[in-house]
Design an enzyme around this catalytic site. Structure first.
Site, PDB file in Angstrom:
ATOM      1  N   ALA A  80       0.853  -1.190   0.000  1.00  0.00           N
ATOM      2  CA  ALA A  80       0.000   0.000   0.000  1.00  0.00           C
ATOM      3  C   ALA A  80       0.888   1.238   0.000  1.00  0.00           C
ATOM      4  O   ALA A  80       1.650   1.456   0.939  1.00  0.00           O
ATOM      5  CB  ALA A  80      -0.926   0.004   1.214  1.00  0.00           C
ATOM      6  N   ILE A  82       0.552   5.241  -0.177  1.00  0.00           N
ATOM      7  CA  ILE A  82      -0.458   6.280   0.018  1.00  0.00           C
ATOM      8  C   ILE A  82       0.201   7.648  -0.166  1.00  0.00           C
ATOM      9  O   ILE A  82       1.243   7.927   0.433  1.00  0.00           O
ATOM     10  CB  ILE A  82      -1.108   6.153   1.411  1.00  0.00           C
ATOM     11  CG1 ILE A  82      -1.748   4.761   1.557  1.00  0.00           C
ATOM     12  CG2 ILE A  82      -2.144   7.256   1.623  1.00  0.00           C
ATOM     13  CD1 ILE A  82      -2.191   4.408   2.961  1.00  0.00           C
ATOM     14  N   SER A  85       2.663  14.446   1.175  1.00  0.00           N
ATOM     15  CA  SER A  85       2.851  15.826   0.712  1.00  0.00           C
ATOM     16  C   SER A  85       4.137  16.018  -0.093  1.00  0.00           C
ATOM     17  O   SER A  85       4.462  17.136  -0.472  1.00  0.00           O
ATOM     18  CB  SER A  85       2.847  16.772   1.917  1.00  0.00           C
ATOM     19  OG  SER A  85       3.869  16.402   2.821  1.00  0.00           O
ATOM     20  N   THR A  86       4.862  14.924  -0.360  1.00  0.00           N
ATOM     21  CA  THR A  86       6.099  15.011  -1.148  1.00  0.00           C
ATOM     22  C   THR A  86       5.969  14.142  -2.393  1.00  0.00           C
ATOM     23  O   THR A  86       5.046  13.327  -2.496  1.00  0.00           O
ATOM     24  CB  THR A  86       7.309  14.526  -0.321  1.00  0.00           C
ATOM     25  OG1 THR A  86       7.178  13.114  -0.109  1.00  0.00           O
ATOM     26  CG2 THR A  86       7.393  15.252   1.019  1.00  0.00           C
ATOM     27  N   HIS A  88       7.502  11.577  -3.135  1.00  0.00           N
ATOM     28  CA  HIS A  88       7.876  10.197  -2.820  1.00  0.00           C
ATOM     29  C   HIS A  88       6.869   9.189  -3.384  1.00  0.00           C
ATOM     30  O   HIS A  88       7.247   8.137  -3.902  1.00  0.00           O
ATOM     31  CB  HIS A  88       7.998  10.052  -1.295  1.00  0.00           C
ATOM     32  CG  HIS A  88       8.440   8.715  -0.833  1.00  0.00           C
ATOM     33  ND1 HIS A  88       9.743   8.289  -0.923  1.00  0.00           N
ATOM     34  CD2 HIS A  88       7.748   7.695  -0.268  1.00  0.00           C
ATOM     35  CE1 HIS A  88       9.835   7.071  -0.435  1.00  0.00           C
ATOM     36  NE2 HIS A  88       8.638   6.685  -0.029  1.00  0.00           N
ATOM     37  N   PHE A 113       0.008  -7.874  -9.435  1.00  0.00           N
ATOM     38  CA  PHE A 113       0.133  -6.548  -8.837  1.00  0.00           C
ATOM     39  C   PHE A 113      -1.028  -6.299  -7.883  1.00  0.00           C
ATOM     40  O   PHE A 113      -2.111  -5.880  -8.285  1.00  0.00           O
ATOM     41  CB  PHE A 113       0.162  -5.487  -9.942  1.00  0.00           C
ATOM     42  CG  PHE A 113       0.504  -4.116  -9.455  1.00  0.00           C
ATOM     43  CD1 PHE A 113       1.816  -3.763  -9.207  1.00  0.00           C
ATOM     44  CD2 PHE A 113      -0.482  -3.165  -9.253  1.00  0.00           C
ATOM     45  CE1 PHE A 113       2.147  -2.489  -8.762  1.00  0.00           C
ATOM     46  CE2 PHE A 113      -0.167  -1.887  -8.809  1.00  0.00           C
ATOM     47  CZ  PHE A 113       1.151  -1.554  -8.564  1.00  0.00           C
ATOM     48  N   ARG A 127     -10.316  -0.297  -0.213  1.00  0.00           N
ATOM     49  CA  ARG A 127      -9.845  -1.350  -1.105  1.00  0.00           C
ATOM     50  C   ARG A 127      -9.272  -2.553  -0.353  1.00  0.00           C
ATOM     51  O   ARG A 127      -8.907  -3.546  -0.962  1.00  0.00           O
ATOM     52  CB  ARG A 127      -8.806  -0.772  -2.066  1.00  0.00           C
ATOM     53  CG  ARG A 127      -9.456   0.119  -3.099  1.00  0.00           C
ATOM     54  CD  ARG A 127      -8.499   1.125  -3.714  1.00  0.00           C
ATOM     55  NE  ARG A 127      -9.178   1.942  -4.724  1.00  0.00           N
ATOM     56  CZ  ARG A 127      -9.991   2.944  -4.483  1.00  0.00           C
ATOM     57  NH1 ARG A 127     -10.278   3.271  -3.245  1.00  0.00           N
ATOM     58  NH2 ARG A 127     -10.555   3.624  -5.457  1.00  0.00           N
TER      59      ARG A 127
END
Length: 156
Positions: A80, A82, A85-86, A88, A113, A127
């Protein structure tokens, strides 16, 4: 015309699951869904090996090592990623998806996947077993179908 497709029969299949520990509150649920899907389709628990990696970025390397071993009919990647704010998120999501696809193509072993790439925690939770079903369960079915299809192709 001949048509080929895989079945969802898990009897006699050997499967590996590579699970990211990062965001474990999500990946634990994906793993539960995946194992549920496999057991409902007659995969013997003795034929399932689970490998934990620190994060999603590490999944392709372990998947490649497992695929090269030729011990598994399919490998299921669960993670996962998620958005934060960058940037990354973009780097990890792109490299994980490319890495998993490359392993599957290079080794000719289905690598499924099952890595969530979500904008929010709520989307990931949905999900992993709530509103949008469990993508781990879906990944299990994809693994069974692809493993059986690959066997059918080899036998034809």
């Amino acid at each position: 015309m001949r048509t080929f497709e895989g079945s969802f029969c898990g009897k006699d299949l050997k499967l590996a699951i590579v699970v990211s520990r990062f965001n474990s509150f999500i990946t634990d649920e994906l793993l539960k869904g995946c194992l549920d899907g496999l057991s409902r389709h007659d995969v013997d628990s003795e034929n399932i090996d689970v490998y934990y990696v620190p994060g999603a970025f590490e999944i392709p390397l372990v998947a490649k090592k497992l695929a090269k071993s030729k011990k598994y009919n399919a490998i299921i990647a669960l993670g996962a990623v998620i958005r934060g704010s960058t940037p990354h998120f973009e780097y990890v999501s792109a490299e994980v998806s490319k890495g998993i696809a490359n392993v599957s193509l290079e080794q000719e072993v289905p690598v499924i996947f099952g890595v969530l790439t979500c904008d929010t925690v709520d989307q990931a939770i949905e999900r992993a077993g709530t509103k949008a079903g469990n993508k781990g369960f879906d990944a299990a079915l994809s693994a069974l179908e692809m493993a059986n299809l690959m066997k059918n192709i080899s036998e034809s």
